[in-house]
Design a protein around this motif. Structure first.
Motif, PDB file in Angstrom:
ATOM      1  N   GLY A   1      58.996  15.663  15.977  1.00 33.53           N
ATOM      2  CA  GLY A   1      59.399  16.732  16.653  1.00 33.53           C
ATOM      3  C   GLY A   1      61.317  17.706  16.461  1.00 33.53           C
ATOM      4  O   GLY A   1      61.357  17.675  15.553  1.00 33.53           O
ATOM      5  N   ALA A   2      61.697  17.394  17.141  1.00 36.97           N
ATOM      6  CA  ALA A   2      63.656  18.317  17.165  1.00 36.97           C
ATOM      7  C   ALA A   2      64.587  17.398  16.469  1.00 36.97           C
ATOM      8  O   ALA A   2      65.207  17.529  17.679  1.00 36.97           O
ATOM      9  CB  ALA A   2      63.488  18.741  18.360  1.00 36.97           C
ATOM     10  N   VAL A   3      64.323  16.824  15.811  1.00 35.46           N
ATOM     11  CA  VAL A   3      65.144  15.695  15.226  1.00 35.46           C
ATOM     12  C   VAL A   3      65.408  16.842  14.230  1.00 35.46           C
ATOM     13  O   VAL A   3      64.536  17.113  13.043  1.00 35.46           O
ATOM     14  CB  VAL A   3      64.846  14.432  15.096  1.00 35.46           C
ATOM     15  N   ASN A   4      66.726  16.406  12.686  1.00 38.04           N
ATOM     16  CA  ASN A   4      66.789  17.185  11.369  1.00 38.04           C
ATOM     17  C   ASN A   4      65.942  16.371  11.248  1.00 38.04           C
ATOM     18  O   ASN A   4      66.177  17.812   9.531  1.00 38.04           O
ATOM     19  CB  ASN A   4      68.633  17.777  11.725  1.00 38.04           C
ATOM     20  N   ARG A   5      65.978  15.050  10.922  1.00 39.32           N
ATOM     21  CA  ARG A   5      65.498  15.050   9.811  1.00 39.32           C
ATOM     22  C   ARG A   5      63.663  13.972   9.650  1.00 39.32           C
ATOM     23  O   ARG A   5      64.235  12.682  10.750  1.00 39.32           O
ATOM     24  CB  ARG A   5      66.467  13.918   8.797  1.00 39.32           C
ATOM     25  N   PRO A   6      63.108  14.394  10.570  1.00 32.40           N
ATOM     26  CA  PRO A   6      61.877  13.378  10.976  1.00 32.40           C
ATOM     27  C   PRO A   6      61.271  12.771   9.832  1.00 32.40           C
ATOM     28  O   PRO A   6      61.302  12.997   8.549  1.00 32.40           O
ATOM     29  CB  PRO A   6      60.796  14.913  11.236  1.00 32.40           C
TER      30      PRO A   6
ATOM     31  N   MET B   1      70.493   9.519  15.693  1.00 29.22           N
ATOM     32  CA  MET B   1      71.497   9.556  15.318  1.00 29.22           C
ATOM     33  C   MET B   1      71.860   9.857  13.702  1.00 29.22           C
ATOM     34  O   MET B   1      71.820  10.553  13.167  1.00 29.22           O
ATOM     35  CB  MET B   1      73.157   9.790  15.752  1.00 29.22           C
ATOM     36  N   GLN B   2      72.109   8.249  13.222  1.00 20.80           N
ATOM     37  CA  GLN B   2      71.954   7.920  11.907  1.00 20.80           C
ATOM     38  C   GLN B   2      70.946   7.786  11.042  1.00 20.80           C
ATOM     39  O   GLN B   2      70.463   8.238   9.717  1.00 20.80           O
ATOM     40  CB  GLN B   2      71.681   5.975  12.305  1.00 20.80           C
ATOM     41  N   PHE B   3      69.693   8.098  11.896  1.00 19.29           N
ATOM     42  CA  PHE B   3      68.275   7.862  10.557  1.00 19.29           C
ATOM     43  C   PHE B   3      67.241   9.343  10.739  1.00 19.29           C
ATOM     44  O   PHE B   3      66.946  10.045   9.974  1.00 19.29           O
ATOM     45  CB  PHE B   3      66.974   6.831  11.039  1.00 19.29           C
ATOM     46  N   ALA B   4      67.503   9.912  11.852  1.00 21.13           N
ATOM     47  CA  ALA B   4      66.829  11.648  12.396  1.00 21.13           C
ATOM     48  C   ALA B   4      67.541  12.310  12.112  1.00 21.13           C
ATOM     49  O   ALA B   4      66.786  13.252  12.064  1.00 21.13           O
ATOM     50  CB  ALA B   4      66.402  11.151  12.959  1.00 21.13           C
ATOM     51  N   GLY B   5      69.042  12.162  11.514  1.00 21.04           N
ATOM     52  CA  GLY B   5      69.671  13.638  11.787  1.00 21.04           C
ATOM     53  C   GLY B   5      70.265  14.171  12.498  1.00 21.04           C
ATOM     54  O   GLY B   5      70.958  15.090  12.785  1.00 21.04           O
ATOM     55  N   GLY B   6      70.250  13.333  14.176  1.00 20.65           N
ATOM     56  CA  GLY B   6      70.245  13.737  15.497  1.00 20.65           C
ATOM     57  C   GLY B   6      69.727  15.321  15.627  1.00 20.65           C
ATOM     58  O   GLY B   6      68.498  15.407  15.366  1.00 20.65           O
TER      59      GLY B   6
END
Length: 274
Positions: free
Chosen positions: A170-175, A191-196
């Motif tokens: 969904g709305a994360v930078n690194r799904p 923040m740490q794994f999905a890029g925020g």
């Protein structure tokens, strides 16, 4: 409420500065026993939900559901939580394919990551029999393994961190698919794994699914982010999918916001809010 949720995302990166160690993603499940497992455990010494706490929470939820002072939306969230708690109390937390990070000081042979077998057991070198984890909660596995290992190692110091396989889309930078400590707060994972969060995040549209069934609605995700609750406290299990809701892209600006980086996206959202 939205302001509080975004503030939680802004604070989350500071946990890494203050000493929390990153943990491996799905591509690095095979860890070396001396460095990676020890580092992971050192950064994940948070309390996990006990059986007594789960039972107390269930009693409080059932009392709230019987009250007329709560809205239908709140009751829906609590009903979903109650169902997850009942399942945990009945079945335990550890299922085939789950990973247990184990450190036994003074015995490097045992210090490693172990995968729960299809029989819901662990196979640990130096222990002749399979160790059943059927019905155990994550908060119980460390003491349990310490007692078992004490039969073969004199005065062992045992640390255990259950790892969970979850996916965030969904709305994360690194799904993608992740393996993270169960005691890690949801905002830190995002923040740490999905890029925020991406610029078009809409927590109201979020949900957690298990297979083809929704187990937690958006209101529960909002609350978890606001209170920095761990995925253990959310009563999740391995294989659950966390879907971060996104606003519909209606124009070029909306599509452009979807590709902004975490910090820039949050700055833009805060400007829009205030």
């Amino acid at each position: 409420m939205r302001q509080l949720i975004l503030a939680g995302f802004l604070l989350a990166p500071w946990t890494a500065v203050l000493g929390q160690q990153p943990v491996p993603q799905a591509g690095s499940v095979t860890l070396t026993p001396v460095d990676s497992v020890v580092t992971l455990l050192a950064g994940s010494r948070r309390a996990k939900i006990t059986r007594e706490q789960l039972q107390a929470s269930l009693s409080q939820i059932e009392a709230a559901l019987g009250s007329s002072g709560y809205s239908g939306a709140i009751k829906s969230v609590r009903e979903a939580e109650a169902e997850l708690i009942r399942r945990r109390l009945e079945e335990g937390d550890l299922f085939p394919g789950d990973v247990i990070a184990l450190q036994v000081l003074g015995d490097p042979q045992m210090t490693n990551n172990y995968t729960v077998t299809p029989r819901r057991t662990l196979l640990i070198p130096g222990i002749p029999d399979e160790i059943s984890v059927n019905g155990l909660l994550r908060s119980e596995i460390e003491d349990y393994l310490a007692r078992v290992i004490a039969q073969y190692v004199r005065n062992p110091s045992v640390w255990v961190e259950p790892l969970m396989r979850v996916s965030i889309f969904g709305a994360v930078n690194r799904p993608g698919f992740l393996i993270v400590p169960a005691s890690m707060p949801l905002p830190d994972i995002i923040m740490q794994f999905a890029g925020g969060p991406s610029g078009n995040i809409d927590p109201d549209r979020s949900k957690v699914t298990r297979g083809d069934r929704e187990v937690l609605p958006g209101e529960a995700i909002e609350e978890a982010i606001r209170e920095a609750r761990s995925i253990d406290a959310l009563n999740l299990q391995s294989g659950d999918r966390i879907e971060m809701g996104a606003k519909p892209a209606r124009n070029f600006l909306g599509r452009a916001l979807g590709v902004l980086g975490g910090a820039a996206s949050l700055t833009f959202l805060l400007v829009r809010i205030f």
